[in-house]
Design a protein around this motif. Sequence first.
Motif, short mmCIF file in Angstrom:
data_model
loop_
_atom_site.label_atom_id
_atom_site.label_comp_id
_atom_site.label_asym_id
_atom_site.label_seq_id
_atom_site.Cartn_x
_atom_site.Cartn_y
_atom_site.Cartn_z
N CYS A 78 5.40 -76.07 28.99
CA CYS A 78 6.46 -75.30 28.33
C CYS A 78 7.43 -76.24 27.61
N VAL A 79 7.88 -75.82 26.43
CA VAL A 79 8.97 -76.50 25.73
C VAL A 79 9.99 -75.45 25.32
N ALA A 80 11.24 -75.86 25.26
CA ALA A 80 12.32 -75.00 24.78
C ALA A 80 12.82 -75.59 23.47
N ILE A 81 12.90 -74.77 22.44
CA ILE A 81 13.32 -75.22 21.12
C ILE A 81 14.46 -74.32 20.66
N GLY A 82 15.46 -74.93 20.03
CA GLY A 82 16.55 -74.14 19.48
C GLY A 82 17.86 -74.88 19.53
N SER A 83 18.93 -74.10 19.48
CA SER A 83 20.28 -74.66 19.45
C SER A 83 20.73 -75.08 20.85
N SER A 84 21.97 -75.50 20.93
CA SER A 84 22.51 -75.97 22.21
C SER A 84 22.50 -74.88 23.27
N LEU A 102 13.87 -79.30 24.07
CA LEU A 102 14.04 -79.93 22.77
C LEU A 102 15.24 -79.37 22.01
N GLY A 103 16.13 -78.67 22.70
CA GLY A 103 17.31 -78.09 22.06
C GLY A 103 18.21 -79.16 21.48
N VAL A 104 18.81 -78.85 20.32
CA VAL A 104 19.75 -79.76 19.67
C VAL A 104 20.98 -78.98 19.23
N SER A 105 22.10 -79.65 19.19
CA SER A 105 23.36 -79.00 18.80
C SER A 105 23.28 -78.47 17.39
N GLY A 106 23.67 -77.22 17.22
CA GLY A 106 23.72 -76.61 15.90
C GLY A 106 22.39 -76.49 15.21
N ASP A 108 19.39 -75.33 13.22
CA ASP A 108 19.21 -74.30 12.22
C ASP A 108 17.72 -74.12 11.96
N TYR A 109 17.41 -73.32 10.96
CA TYR A 109 16.03 -73.00 10.60
C TYR A 109 15.20 -74.26 10.39
N ASN A 110 15.75 -75.24 9.68
CA ASN A 110 15.01 -76.47 9.40
C ASN A 110 14.77 -77.30 10.65
N ASP A 111 15.74 -77.33 11.56
CA ASP A 111 15.56 -78.06 12.82
C ASP A 111 14.42 -77.47 13.63
N LEU A 131 12.00 -70.01 22.46
CA LEU A 131 12.71 -70.19 21.20
C LEU A 131 14.07 -69.53 21.31
N CYS A 132 15.11 -70.28 20.97
CA CYS A 132 16.47 -69.76 21.06
C CYS A 132 17.13 -69.88 19.69
N VAL A 133 17.67 -68.79 19.20
CA VAL A 133 18.45 -68.82 17.97
C VAL A 133 19.83 -68.24 18.27
N ASP A 134 20.83 -68.73 17.53
CA ASP A 134 22.17 -68.17 17.67
C ASP A 134 22.65 -67.71 16.29
N PHE A 135 23.91 -67.37 16.15
CA PHE A 135 24.41 -66.82 14.89
C PHE A 135 24.24 -67.78 13.72
N ARG A 136 24.24 -69.10 13.98
CA ARG A 136 24.08 -70.08 12.91
C ARG A 136 22.73 -69.90 12.20
N PHE A 137 21.75 -69.46 12.94
CA PHE A 137 20.40 -69.32 12.40
C PHE A 137 20.38 -68.35 11.22
N PHE A 138 21.29 -67.38 11.21
CA PHE A 138 21.29 -66.33 10.20
C PHE A 138 22.30 -66.57 9.08
N ASP A 139 22.98 -67.72 9.09
CA ASP A 139 23.99 -68.02 8.08
C ASP A 139 23.63 -69.31 7.35
N GLU A 140 23.14 -69.18 6.11
CA GLU A 140 22.72 -70.35 5.34
C GLU A 140 23.87 -71.30 5.06
N ASN A 141 25.10 -70.81 5.05
CA ASN A 141 26.26 -71.67 4.79
C ASN A 141 26.48 -72.69 5.91
N LEU A 142 25.95 -72.42 7.08
CA LEU A 142 26.12 -73.32 8.21
C LEU A 142 24.95 -74.28 8.36
#
Length: 193
Positions: A78-84, A102-106, A108-111, A131-142
């Motif tokens: 198992c691996v965990a991928i996504g934001s913090s 494998l989670g990393v701070s902030g 986004d889609y590219n990470d 797979l974990c996504v947060d609100f940043r995932f849906f905001d291209e400005n971030l």
Amino acid sequence: IKDFMDKKFVRLILFIPILVLLMITNIYQDPANLFHDDSKPIAHAILSGHSVYSTMGNEMERAVKYNLILKMSDEIDCVAIGSSLVMCVNQGIVREKTFYNLGVSGADYNDILSQLGLLAYYGKKPKRIILCVDFRFFDENLYGNDSANLYPYAEFMIEKMKGQQTKIEKKKDKTNFIRNLEQLFSISYFQAS
């Protein structure tokens, strides 16, 4: 005029040692690991069973995950991928023999695509991916935290999802050199040091 020139010269003489001290401290302490790459030893420590590490800066965090993926075994439970947010998931929660977070701070889609691309490119086959996504995932400005060095793996994954085979072409990133030069003389970087 002579007094004015003498004052400028004295100021310059006093400023040069301060500038040299700033540069030496920023290089030696290097809180974001811009001048030293400690990501390989940290990844090795994690693979050796140490679960806690600390880094300064998102770039270093991503470099550690890159090296972790390169050195991990090909068969993973198992691996965990996504934001913090996903960083709170641990082996005790997933109850798998081999688990890597494998989670990393902030992230986004590219990470996320970069990490999936790294796993696919190097033949790592996790049986389960959290797979974990947060609100940043849906905001291209971030967007924009992704490492320029890992972006080719995101492009690779996009092409793979389209059913196309591509090679990874690593590009020279001139912005890294400019950013490192700026940080060499940065007072805020000195304060973090």
